[in-house]
Enzyme design. Structure first.
Site, PDB file in Angstrom:
ATOM      1  N   LYS A  63       0.848  -1.188   0.000  1.00  0.00           N
ATOM      2  CA  LYS A  63       0.000   0.000   0.000  1.00  0.00           C
ATOM      3  C   LYS A  63       0.880   1.232   0.000  1.00  0.00           C
ATOM      4  CE  LYS A  63      -4.210   1.718   2.214  1.00  0.00           C
ATOM      5  NZ  LYS A  63      -5.236   1.408   3.254  1.00  0.00           N
ATOM      6  N   ASP A 155     -14.718   1.845  10.093  1.00  0.00           N
ATOM      7  CA  ASP A 155     -15.145   1.703   8.685  1.00  0.00           C
ATOM      8  C   ASP A 155     -15.586   0.261   8.422  1.00  0.00           C
ATOM      9  OD1 ASP A 155     -15.713   2.569   6.144  1.00  0.00           O
ATOM     10  OD2 ASP A 155     -13.647   2.445   5.417  1.00  0.00           O
TER      11      ASP A 155
END
Length: 317
Positions: A63, A155
């Protein structure tokens, strides 16, 4: 400049940025990883599927976060790495390495093979009732571990739940995760996907254990019903009633009642913890017996009231 030209320019700038990130990854990691595929890009960076060049040939997710994209929230860009470095649970990807340069932060994580639950819902409509309890236990167990580490995810949604080959569920994307007691810039706005956002967050109340529990309830609601959770922004009580009715139709069981409680509009009416959810899930038979006894008690009360009224009516004739 016309709107179409403006959109084309924005798309071109995005392509240039993605190409820049890809070249950066290849130059920074050419001796360690081979880039197999770009998995996705967003406003904050990109994620790549890479393979180790050593004998192990291990697969990883790399990432890349663009520091410039975080210029208004400089304290947030390292948050995910700081959260995940000390986590060790089978339901959470293991963080392998974190490095950075002047422009980017690089996070190498365990690569998770599987399908997001959101994709499975799109393909099947909704999941079989027999699998729901197992999925609920798997996700609740992972989030219980996270909360016991003093963290909240913020989330929770089917997009961030991966069904793996062994039938387990791995929770991903800890970009919004933080310590329970820590209030940050994200708490000053409504973050995440609206359909999984707890009603109190629309009033800018900070994220808590109960907001994670709401996100869990909303995700499990979608697994059970195949329907997207109702937006709780404008008429939360009505939205809750709609979801409650759908659950009663599709999941008339203890699991359905657990989801209803997790979705409560008032956070004080939700579960206090995922440990409490796990207790109810592991004692479904007992909970079902209690519910059946309550229904029988209510039926007896109605019968007695009706009988009394009928008796009084007969006497008065």
């Amino acid at each position: 400049m016309r709107q179409g030209d403006d959109n084309s320019l924005a798309a071109e700038m995005k392509r240039e940025k993605i190409a820049e990130i890809e070249e950066k990854v290849k130059s920074e990691f050419e001796n360690k990883y081979q880039v197999l595929k770009r998995l996705g890009c967003g406003g904050m960076g990109c994620v790549f599927h890479v393979q180790s060049t050593d004998e192990s040939g291990g697969d990883y997710a790399l990432k890349v976060l663009d520091k410039e994209a975080y210029r208004k929230n400089r304290l947030l860009y390292k948050q995910e790495a700081n959260v995940m470095l000390n986590l060790d649970h089978p339901g959470i990807p293991k963080m392998i390495d974190v490095t950075e340069d002047d422009d980017y932060l690089y996070m190498v994580q365990e690569f998770i093979t599987g399908k997001p639950l959101s994709q499975i819902i799109r393909e099947k409509g909704r999941l079989e009732a027999g699998k729901i309890s197992d999925f609920m236990k798997s996700v609740a167990s992972t989030l219980s571990y996270l909360h016991h580490q003093g963290l909240i995810h913020r989330d929770i949604k089917p997009d961030n739940m991966i069904l793996t080959a062994d039938g387990g569920i791995t929770i991903i994307d800890f970009g919004l995760a933080r310590k329970k007691e820590q209030i940050d810039e994200a708490d000053k706005r409504v973050y995440g996907t609206l359909s999984y956002t707890a009603p109190e967050r629309f009033n800018r109340k900070p994220g808590t254990v109960q907001t994670d529990i709401y996100g869990y309830g909303a995700a499990m609601y979608q697994l059970c019903t195949g329907k997207k959770p109702e937006n709780m922004k404008t008429e939360p009580w009505h939205s809750y009633q709609v979801m409650s009715e759908h659950l009663s139709e599709t999941m008339p069981s203890v699991a359905g009642e657990i989801i209803k409680k997790a979705l409560a509009v008032n956070p004080r009416h939700r579960y206090l913890s995922f440990d409490a959810i796990l207790w109810d899930l592991s004692h479904e038979n007992k909970m079902r017996t209690i519910k059946d006894e309550e229904l029988i008690r209510q039926a007896i009360e109605v019968f007695l009231i009706f009988s009394t009224l009928l008796f009084i009516g007969l006497i008065s004739l």
